[in-house]
Design a protein around this motif. Structure first.
Motif, PDB file in Angstrom:
ATOM      1  N   SER A  37     -10.196  13.868 -28.073  1.00  0.00           N
ATOM      2  CA  SER A  37     -11.211  13.691 -27.261  1.00  0.00           C
ATOM      3  C   SER A  37     -11.022  14.716 -25.998  1.00  0.00           C
ATOM      4  O   SER A  37     -12.102  15.237 -25.580  1.00  0.00           O
ATOM      5  N   ILE A  50     -13.936   9.483 -23.638  1.00  0.00           N
ATOM      6  CA  ILE A  50     -12.785   8.910 -22.638  1.00  0.00           C
ATOM      7  C   ILE A  50     -11.582   9.187 -23.412  1.00  0.00           C
ATOM      8  O   ILE A  50     -11.386   9.171 -24.748  1.00  0.00           O
ATOM      9  N   THR A  58     -10.434   6.242 -28.735  1.00  0.00           N
ATOM     10  CA  THR A  58     -11.914   6.512 -29.269  1.00  0.00           C
ATOM     11  C   THR A  58     -12.061   5.520 -30.292  1.00  0.00           C
ATOM     12  O   THR A  58     -11.385   5.347 -31.175  1.00  0.00           O
ATOM     13  N   ASP A  82     -16.681  13.969 -31.937  1.00  0.00           N
ATOM     14  CA  ASP A  82     -15.401  13.344 -31.762  1.00  0.00           C
ATOM     15  C   ASP A  82     -15.372  12.008 -32.644  1.00  0.00           C
ATOM     16  O   ASP A  82     -16.289  11.387 -32.866  1.00  0.00           O
TER      17      ASP A  82
HETATM   18 MG   LIG Z   1     -10.118  10.142 -28.701  1.00  0.00          MG
END
Ligand SMILES: [Mg+2]
Ligand SMILES: Nc1nc2c(ncn2[C@@H]2O[C@H](COP(=O)(O)OP(=O)(O)OP(=O)(O)O)[C@@H](O)[C@H]2O)c(=O)[nH]1
Length: 323
Positions: A37, A50, A58, A82
């Protein structure tokens, strides 16, 4: 109740080849906590996913765009995806759902960034790699290079990786180094097909503000509770209302109410903190970050609820917005 209806990838519009324009999907995959991320945010140029120093931050597929346009209208649109860190240990309902999200995200992309920590390739990394088909070009991203104390150790490790695994390219780098990020954008570009862009030039994510709000609460929760709060907590947005500015020059007002769902009474006490201090801080930090991100005035109300065993309960996991 799904927190966001946007858990799907864009459907490429018949892919008309536009001379001088490139566009494509790039999935970011790896075991938990390797910096996926952080990498996404750096590649997009804005924080939309985040991050925390704990694993399993995540929990959704998050799409972030970066468009590099030339004055003549040509250029490249990178659509990064992501994904949750692939879980190889506990097989509860939440982890099964996270893994499903990862597998869904890698199916139809133009390029995969397979992220590991530089100098380390563990059985958990090998398991994630096994899931990736051989048909899609895959780069080995050896991240957190800045954490390697003896740089001399990296060269033999890379040589070993070359010998044992066939990647399209091997990229030692740090997601926190802007030069490395520019270099990686350059590397990714050539894997993207010539076709028109899918999003407007200035779009950064396909996620709603409501989704970003729940994620921001979750990030502050993870960051402010230390290691004691297990990962089986989640956030549900109960209210997300907007009011237009009252006067010219004012910002719109966004009113949010969110519930932090935890597994046990003890966890609830941890989240609330001494005299409510911790939950107050979670609220304040969330509000400050969202006000910047949304360019609005934000009011936020937080509640804590105990729902024991929710992460093991398939129906409940779904009802909290997971796949
Ligand atoms: Mg992550
Ligand atoms: N030193 C250093 N730390 C990094 C780098 N990239 C990420 N980190 C840190 O690694 C930790 C995990 O980063 P995340 O981006 O949340 O990792 P992730 O792979 O998305 O984690 P999950 O979503 O839980 O799978 C955070 O504390 C980051 O600040 C890097 O290049 N160098």
């Amino acid at each position: 109740m799904n927190q966001d209806s946007n858990d799907t990838l864009p459907t490429p519009s018949a892919g008309a080849a536009i001379p001088g324009r490139r566009c494509g999907l790039i999935a970011i995959v790896g075991k938990p906590n390797v910096g996926k991320s952080t990498l996404l945010n750096a590649l997009v140029g804005q924080k939309i996913s985040i991050t925390s120093r704990k694993a399993q931050t995540t929990r959704h597929r998050i799409t972030g765009m970066r468009t590099v346009a030339q004055p003549d209208g040509t250029g490249t649109q990178y659509v990064f995806v992501d994904t949750p860190g692939f879980q190889t240990r506990h097989a509860n309902a939440l982890n099964r759902s996270l893994n499903k999200t990862v597998l869904g995200a890698v199916a139809d992309v133009d390029l995969i960034l397979f992220v590991v920590e530089a100098g380390s390739f563990t059985p958990a990394d090998a398991k994630v790699l096994q899931l990736l088909g051989k048909q899609i070009p895959t780069l080995l991203i050896a991240n957190k290079l800045d954490n390697v104390h003896r740089r001399a150790d990296v060269a033999p490790w890379l040589a070993q990786m070359h010998k044992e695994h066939e990647f399209a390219e091997y990229v030692p780098m740090s997601a926190k180094n802007s030069g490395d990020i520019q270099r990686l954008l350059g590397i990714c570009e050539k894997y993207l097909p010539e076709q028109d862009w899918w999003y407007d030039e200035d779009e950064l994510t396909d996620r709603s503000e409501k989704f970003l709000a729940s994620e921001t609460v979750r990030e502050k929760l993870f960051r402010l509770t230390g290691d004691e709060l297990p990962y089986t907590s989640t956030v549900v947005i109960d209210k997300f209302e907007e009011e237009p500015p009252q006067r010219k020059g004012q910002k719109r007002l966004v009113k949010i109410a969110a519930t932090i769902v935890v597994e046990r009474d003890g966890h609830k006490a941890m989240v609330i903190g001494d005299k409510g201090e911790r939950i107050k801080r979670i609220g304040t930090e969330t509000r400050q970050e969202l006000e910047k991100l949304m360019d609005a005035k934000v009011f936020i109300e937080l509640w804590v609820k105990v729902r024991s065993g929710w992460a093991d309960d398939e129906a409940r996991v779904k009802s909290f917005g997971y796949e």
